[in-house]
Design an enzyme around this catalytic site. Structure first.
Site, mmCIF file in Angstrom:
data_model
loop_
_atom_site.group_PDB
_atom_site.id
_atom_site.type_symbol
_atom_site.label_atom_id
_atom_site.label_comp_id
_atom_site.label_asym_id
_atom_site.label_seq_id
_atom_site.Cartn_x
_atom_site.Cartn_y
_atom_site.Cartn_z
ATOM 1 N N GLY A 69 0.802 -1.226 0.000
ATOM 2 C CA GLY A 69 0.000 0.000 0.000
ATOM 3 C C GLY A 69 0.830 1.269 0.000
ATOM 4 N N ASP A 95 -8.016 0.098 5.283
ATOM 5 C CA ASP A 95 -8.564 -0.994 6.091
ATOM 6 C C ASP A 95 -7.390 -1.835 6.579
ATOM 7 O OD1 ASP A 95 -10.089 -2.957 7.246
ATOM 8 O OD2 ASP A 95 -10.811 -3.819 5.373
ATOM 9 N N THR A 117 -4.624 -3.585 9.516
ATOM 10 C CA THR A 117 -4.585 -4.279 10.804
ATOM 11 C C THR A 117 -3.973 -3.323 11.829
ATOM 12 O OG1 THR A 117 -2.441 -5.195 10.175
ATOM 13 C CG2 THR A 117 -4.368 -6.582 9.761
ATOM 14 N N ASP A 118 -3.774 -3.787 13.061
ATOM 15 C CA ASP A 118 -3.163 -2.925 14.075
ATOM 16 C C ASP A 118 -1.727 -2.579 13.683
ATOM 17 O OD1 ASP A 118 -5.072 -2.534 16.387
ATOM 18 O OD2 ASP A 118 -5.216 -4.698 16.103
ATOM 19 N N PRO A 166 2.835 -6.588 9.956
ATOM 20 C CA PRO A 166 2.663 -6.144 8.573
ATOM 21 C C PRO A 166 1.884 -4.841 8.426
ATOM 22 C CG PRO A 166 1.866 -8.419 8.879
ATOM 23 C CD PRO A 166 2.201 -7.886 10.229
#
Length: 285
Positions: free
Chosen positions: A141, A158, A160-161, A165
């Protein structure tokens, strides 16, 4: 696996939640990650990664409706939408419900996630991957937003914490790239954790985003499986008016879009920008 095996979440030290595993659907334990999907009688299918719940069939609609309809209806004229992450397809499902959107790009770092979620969490995407407006890009990204020549009206991160990654999607590099590929009057939103337990994340995001956007704030929703209080979503734009629509304006847009939601409505939209004092104090400290 016994019928009453327990699965414990390990996101926070000294405090957590557990689920009964009624049936293990899939498990993959590699050197890099421990991924599990299991069925739970209360929440349906639950997907967890490295001991942290990512999504459940029962309450995912709250997260995905708030991440899509708030920026899209606030913008009012979005034609091009970029989703960063979102491999389970539910964010795409909600964006596809906006008929005026002409082009949807999703940048997912791992092609396997898309294939896997289509198989094991089919209700999340609900056929959205077949939408002709959809373009999938398998890429990091941060690289994408810093290199693309495309421009977007709304960017939804969107992620993850910010551990492992997902960490790169909370950096200045990423935020700067997003600002670079947003059209004038564009909006950036991102998942930003449960602020009661992850307050530093919100403060850090606010500080970094403020270098690139003149109007930076948060909005919120209570999502049962992201326990510990309200979940915050980062909001960043250079157009302050987009955060200040009244209920009547949003109601008009909501009605025109023909949306039927389970959580989102225009009153919730307006109210979601009201933040608890402890967060406001931390942001102004």
């Amino acid at each position: 696996m016994s019928q009453k095996e327990m699965w414990y979440e390990t996101l926070h030290a000294g405090f957590g939640q557990y689920f009964t595993v009624d049936k293990e659907v899939y498990r993959e334990k590699t050197a890099h990650q421990d991924l599990i999907i299991f069925e739970n009688q209360v929440l349906g299918r639950v997907m967890a990664l490295d001991g942290v719940v990512q999504t459940t069939e029962r309450d995912e609609f709250i997260y995905h409706e708030m991440m899509t309809h708030v920026p899209l209806l606030a913008h009012g004229q979005a034609k091009r939408v970029l989703i960063i992450g979102g491999g389970d397809g539910a964010m795409l499902r909600e964006v596809c419900r906006h008929r005026n959107v002409e082009h949807i790009t999703m940048v997912e770092i791992d092609a396997g996630v898309v294939t896997f979620c289509r198989q094991y969490l089919p209700n999340h995407s609900a056929g959205a991957y077949e939408d002709p407006r959809f373009h999938l890009v398998i890429e990091d990204g941060v690289n994408f937003v810093n290199q693309t020549s495309e421009k977007f009206d709304v960017i939804i991160s969107d992620c993850t914490d910010p551990i492992g990654p997902g960490e790169s999607l909370f950096t200045s590099d990423f935020y700067q790239g997003c600002q670079r590929c947003l059209n004038e009057g564009g909006i950036f939103v991102a998942q930003n954790g449960v602020c009661f337990l992850q307050q530093d994340e919100a403060v850090n995001s606010h500080k970094k985003l403020s270098h690139y956007f003149s109007d930076v704030s948060f909005y919120q929703a209570a999502i049962p499986t992201y326990y510990g209080g309200i979940m915050t979503f980062a909001w960043a734009t250079n157009s302050p008016v987009l955060r200040q629509h009244d209920v009547a304006t949003l109601q008009q847009r909501f009605h025109a879009a023909g949306l039927q939601c389970h959580y989102y409505n225009p009153a919730i939209h307006v109210a979601s920008f009201a933040l608890p004092q402890y967060l406001l104090n931390a942001l102004s400290a």
